[in-house]
Design a protein around this motif. Structure first.
Motif, short mmCIF file in Angstrom:
data_model
loop_
_atom_site.label_atom_id
_atom_site.label_comp_id
_atom_site.label_asym_id
_atom_site.label_seq_id
_atom_site.Cartn_x
_atom_site.Cartn_y
_atom_site.Cartn_z
N SER A 168 -1.77 -0.70 -4.57
CA SER A 168 -2.96 -0.29 -3.70
C SER A 168 -2.42 -0.54 -2.85
CB SER A 168 -4.17 -0.49 -3.95
OG SER A 168 -4.69 -1.26 -3.81
N ASN A 169 -3.40 1.28 -1.72
CA ASN A 169 -3.52 0.65 -0.40
C ASN A 169 -3.95 -0.42 -0.06
OD1 ASN A 169 -2.33 2.76 -0.87
ND2 ASN A 169 -4.09 4.29 0.77
N LYS A 170 -5.06 -1.22 -0.32
CA LYS A 170 -5.73 -2.13 0.07
C LYS A 170 -4.79 -3.04 -0.26
CE LYS A 170 -9.80 -2.45 -0.85
NZ LYS A 170 -11.41 -3.02 -1.48
N CYS A 173 -2.09 -3.65 2.75
CA CYS A 173 -2.68 -3.71 3.41
C CYS A 173 -2.27 -5.19 3.80
CB CYS A 173 -3.77 -3.33 4.10
SG CYS A 173 -4.40 -1.63 4.55
N SER A 179 -4.17 -2.38 9.08
CA SER A 179 -4.86 -1.96 8.54
C SER A 179 -4.66 -0.36 7.62
CB SER A 179 -5.37 -1.07 10.22
OG SER A 179 -4.85 0.01 10.39
N GLU A 180 -5.70 -0.20 7.17
CA GLU A 180 -5.86 1.55 5.43
C GLU A 180 -5.13 2.05 6.91
OE1 GLU A 180 -8.26 3.25 3.08
OE2 GLU A 180 -8.81 1.24 3.88
N SER A 181 -5.39 2.24 7.62
CA SER A 181 -5.33 3.95 8.82
C SER A 181 -3.41 3.44 8.25
CB SER A 181 -5.28 3.91 10.14
OG SER A 181 -5.47 3.25 11.15
N VAL A 183 -1.59 1.93 7.30
CA VAL A 183 -0.56 2.17 6.20
C VAL A 183 -1.08 3.37 5.58
CG1 VAL A 183 -0.43 1.55 3.16
CG2 VAL A 183 -0.79 -0.10 4.63
N LYS A 184 -1.46 3.98 5.32
CA LYS A 184 -1.27 5.86 5.19
C LYS A 184 -0.73 7.00 6.18
CE LYS A 184 -6.76 6.15 3.47
NZ LYS A 184 -7.70 7.01 4.15
#
Length: 224
Positions: A168-170, A173, A179-181, A183-184
């Protein structure tokens, strides 16, 4: 290192384990007949899980997500009689590193296992043949002729590899210290480069281009 074969038909699992062990003598091959049994046998030496979806204590691809949650780095190859495209995509979405239809012969199964252990994503030819995305958005034809790991930045490659492991994104990260941003942003760049708009399409597109995960548990797990 070991391979864990998970199938509720013990005789079939044992016969398959014997055949796999004969061709991969450098690996230990163990059997499990339920998801709970498989989870109990997972350890740091487990390189790959060959997972049947028809287990008594798990509903379809739910088994993939539960194993992936417990062992994020283990490669999971799904084996199922249901090889519809939506089933294959659902398995990939939950973190499978490969999918082998039960109509496959033993040679095809061994090819899939070896390819996955070498860092590839083994998917049915019919799915790989589908047009999963448009051309890359930037239209850089010269760049598109390069191997995928040369089209992406090193950090984008890191993100894609973790994506191919179903993380997952988490978790991405956490693994990369981003940071999540961030990764996005990297995922959006990967999607653009591949011409796709979803995680599952990205895995399929990367598999089509031969993008591989790094070896983590030895230099030559297949002995080839």
């Amino acid at each position: 290192m070991k391979i864990l074969l998970v199938d509720d038909h013990l005789l079939l699992a044992e016969a398959l384990a014997s055949a796999v062990a004969e061709r991969m003598p450098q690996l230990r091959v163990q059997c499990a007949t339920s998801l709970a049994d498989a989870q109990a046998q997972l350890d740091a030496q487990t390189a790959l899980v060959l997972l049947d979806l028809g287990l008594p204590d798990a509903s379809g691809v739910e088994a993939v997500s539960r194993l992936r949650e417990q062992a994020p780095q283990v490669r999971i190859v799904v084996m199922s009689a249901n090889d519809r495209a939506d089933t294959v995509r659902a398995a990939i979405e939950q973190g499978a590193s490969g999918f082998v239809p039960k109509t496959a012969d033993f040679r095809q199964l061994m090819q899939a296992l070896r390819f996955t252990l070498e860092g590839g994503v083994a998917l049915p030819a019919a799915l790989l043949a589908q047009d999963v995305g448009a051309a890359a958005a930037d239209g850089d034809d010269a760049l598109a002729t390069l191997p995928l790991d040369e089209q992406l930045t090193p950090r984008q490659c890191d993100v894609l590899r973790l994506l191919m492991l179903g993380q997952s994104n988490k978790l991405i990260c956490r693994a990369l210290g981003l940071s999540e941003s961030s990764v996005k942003t990297h995922l959006e760049a990967v999607y653009r480069r591949l011409g796709v708009n979803s995680r599952t399409q990205a895995v399929v597109a990367a598999a089509r281009q031969g993008f591989r995960l790094p070896l983590q548990l030895g230099d030559d797990p297949t002995g080839s």
